[in-house]
Design a protein around this motif. Structure first.
Motif, PDB file in Angstrom:
ATOM      1  N   TYR A  92       0.837  -1.187   0.000  1.00  0.00           N
ATOM      2  CA  TYR A  92       0.000   0.000   0.000  1.00  0.00           C
ATOM      3  C   TYR A  92       0.881   1.249   0.000  1.00  0.00           C
ATOM      4  N   ALA A  93       0.517   2.207  -0.810  1.00  0.00           N
ATOM      5  CA  ALA A  93       1.165   3.511  -0.784  1.00  0.00           C
ATOM      6  C   ALA A  93       0.080   4.564  -0.933  1.00  0.00           C
TER       7      ALA A  93
ATOM      8  N   ARG B 264       2.349   7.461  -4.651  1.00  0.00           N
ATOM      9  CA  ARG B 264       2.253   6.797  -5.963  1.00  0.00           C
ATOM     10  C   ARG B 264       2.535   7.780  -7.088  1.00  0.00           C
ATOM     11  N   LYS B 265       1.973   8.996  -6.969  1.00  0.00           N
ATOM     12  CA  LYS B 265       2.228  10.026  -7.991  1.00  0.00           C
ATOM     13  C   LYS B 265       3.705  10.412  -8.018  1.00  0.00           C
TER      14      LYS B 265
ATOM     15  N   HIS C 226       6.320   8.600  -7.092  1.00  0.00           N
ATOM     16  CA  HIS C 226       7.111   7.503  -7.678  1.00  0.00           C
ATOM     17  C   HIS C 226       6.908   7.427  -9.181  1.00  0.00           C
ATOM     18  N   GLY C 227       5.663   7.607  -9.635  1.00  0.00           N
ATOM     19  CA  GLY C 227       5.400   7.582 -11.070  1.00  0.00           C
ATOM     20  C   GLY C 227       6.049   8.741 -11.796  1.00  0.00           C
TER      21      GLY C 227
ATOM     22  N   SER D   5      11.380   3.000  -8.356  1.00  0.00           N
ATOM     23  CA  SER D   5      10.833   1.666  -8.132  1.00  0.00           C
ATOM     24  C   SER D   5      11.797   0.882  -7.264  1.00  0.00           C
TER      25      SER D   5
END
Length: 69
Positions: A31-32, A37-38, A40-41, A46
């Motif tokens: 879970y993040a 998540r944004k 990292h994207g 990763s």
């Protein structure tokens, strides 16, 4: 004696069970929050590291072409 028993239970039962559960659940086990998540994207972060470069075919100097030259 109970400290040893507790550690033994941890090693024999708890760790393999938790590792097995994580493998069964796959990516849904992690879970993040949305902002992470944004992040990292956006920056390409990763845990797996960069993908390996595709291998290019290597031509040998000893292989003759179809003309036999």
């Amino acid at each position: 004696m109970s400290k040893i028993t507790g550690k033994l239970q941890l090693v024999i039962v708890d760790q393999p069970a938790s590792i097995g559960a994580l493998r069964l659940l796959g990516r849904s086990a992690w879970y993040a929050p949305g902002f992470l998540r944004k992040f990292h994207g956006r920056f390409g972060l990763s845990e797996g590291g960069p993908a390996p470069a595709p291998a290019s075919p290597v031509e040998s100097q000893y292989v003759k072409d179809s003309t036999g030259v």
